[in-house]
Design an enzyme around this catalytic site. Structure first.
Site, PDB file in Angstrom:
ATOM      1  N   ARG A  90      47.315  37.652  83.970  1.00 10.78           N
ATOM      2  CA  ARG A  90      47.523  37.249  82.793  1.00 10.78           C
ATOM      3  C   ARG A  90      49.436  36.426  82.373  1.00 10.78           C
ATOM      4  O   ARG A  90      49.390  36.640  84.165  1.00 10.78           O
ATOM      5  CB  ARG A  90      48.655  38.766  82.432  1.00 10.78           C
ATOM      6  CG  ARG A  90      49.821  38.269  81.393  1.00 10.78           C
ATOM      7  CD  ARG A  90      49.306  38.276  79.622  1.00 10.78           C
ATOM      8  NE  ARG A  90      50.563  38.397  79.243  1.00 10.78           N
ATOM      9  CZ  ARG A  90      50.801  38.831  78.408  1.00 10.78           C
ATOM     10  NH1 ARG A  90      50.486  40.064  78.278  1.00 10.78           N
ATOM     11  NH2 ARG A  90      51.779  38.872  77.061  1.00 10.78           N
ATOM     12  N   ARG A  99      45.582  35.990  75.433  1.00  7.25           N
ATOM     13  CA  ARG A  99      46.187  36.725  76.517  1.00  7.25           C
ATOM     14  C   ARG A  99      45.095  37.273  76.971  1.00  7.25           C
ATOM     15  O   ARG A  99      43.726  37.516  76.422  1.00  7.25           O
ATOM     16  CB  ARG A  99      46.991  37.104  76.491  1.00  7.25           C
ATOM     17  CG  ARG A  99      46.623  38.266  75.201  1.00  7.25           C
ATOM     18  CD  ARG A  99      48.505  39.093  74.839  1.00  7.25           C
ATOM     19  NE  ARG A  99      49.093  38.854  74.382  1.00  7.25           N
ATOM     20  CZ  ARG A  99      50.094  38.769  73.658  1.00  7.25           C
ATOM     21  NH1 ARG A  99      50.673  40.455  73.620  1.00  7.25           N
ATOM     22  NH2 ARG A  99      50.581  38.279  73.077  1.00  7.25           N
ATOM     23  N   ASP A 102      46.730  42.210  78.266  1.00  9.32           N
ATOM     24  CA  ASP A 102      48.666  43.523  77.529  1.00  9.32           C
ATOM     25  C   ASP A 102      48.521  44.318  77.733  1.00  9.32           C
ATOM     26  O   ASP A 102      47.306  44.968  77.588  1.00  9.32           O
ATOM     27  CB  ASP A 102      48.350  42.861  76.569  1.00  9.32           C
ATOM     28  CG  ASP A 102      50.137  42.904  75.787  1.00  9.32           C
ATOM     29  OD1 ASP A 102      51.112  42.611  76.797  1.00  9.32           O
ATOM     30  OD2 ASP A 102      50.447  43.433  75.576  1.00  9.32           O
ATOM     31  N   ASP A 104      51.073  47.328  77.471  1.00 12.27           N
ATOM     32  CA  ASP A 104      52.102  48.186  76.823  1.00 12.27           C
ATOM     33  C   ASP A 104      52.603  50.070  76.342  1.00 12.27           C
ATOM     34  O   ASP A 104      51.970  50.204  76.579  1.00 12.27           O
ATOM     35  CB  ASP A 104      52.565  47.782  75.200  1.00 12.27           C
ATOM     36  CG  ASP A 104      52.536  46.413  75.016  1.00 12.27           C
ATOM     37  OD1 ASP A 104      53.117  45.763  75.673  1.00 12.27           O
ATOM     38  OD2 ASP A 104      51.652  46.072  73.566  1.00 12.27           O
TER      39      ASP A 104
END
Length: 168
Positions: A90, A99, A102, A104
């Site tokens: 990344r 990307r 990711d 989160d």
């Protein structure tokens, strides 16, 4: 004499996504590294294909939610997740940009955390984003949002976001 000390675990929910490279392979690699570095992966949603959010002039994303039991703190989970993103290639350029991966942190037990500029849990926009709520509702329908005091399934049923989110 043997001491039997149980270390406390928290269930964290993470949302994985990516729209570059071998998208499904990137998700699988991220899940393996999450299991190695953060804790036991106890739930995985289906993979969902979603239109890009925010900056819509880019390829569609694959998203997947995972539940993991961990002995780490929320900040440690965040740091490990950022490290996994880096290991998988990344590069952070644009907010809402393309990307490879990711990760989160969406929920961390029933904790409410606000460390300005660093971490907000529950994720402050989760309830407004179908690409977050659909996979999360699949693996944690009865979990309560610690601020809204509504279940993930209830929030998902009432979401107004019309972004295209398809289960693969």
């Amino acid at each position: 004499m043997m001491l039997n000390i149980a270390l406390e675990c928290t269930t964290a929910y993470l949302l994985l996504g990516g729209n570059l490279g071998e998208r499904e392979r990137n998700l699988q690699q991220a899940i393996k590294l999450i299991g190695d570095e953060i804790g036991q992966v106890v739930a995985q949603s289906s993979v969902y294909e979603t239109a890009a959010w925010g900056n819509t002039n880019q390829p569609s994303f694959l998203n997947q939610a995972v539940g993991v039991t961990t002995q780490l703190t929320a900040l440690e989970v965040l740091d490990k997740a950022l490290g996994i993103e880096q290991k998988l290639g990344r590069v952070r350029k644009d907010k809402w940009g393309e990307r490879l991966i990711d990760i989160d942190l969406i929920l961390f037990g029933d904790e409410v955390i606000d460390i300005e500029g660093r971490l907000q849990v529950p994720h402050p926009q989760m309830q407004n984003r179908r690409f977050v709520m659909e996979p999360l509702a699949e693996i944690a329908p009865n979990v309560k949002h610690p601020v809204l005091d509504r279940t993930i399934l209830d929030i998902t049923k009432n979401i107004t976001d019309d972004l295209d989110v398809k289960k693969l």
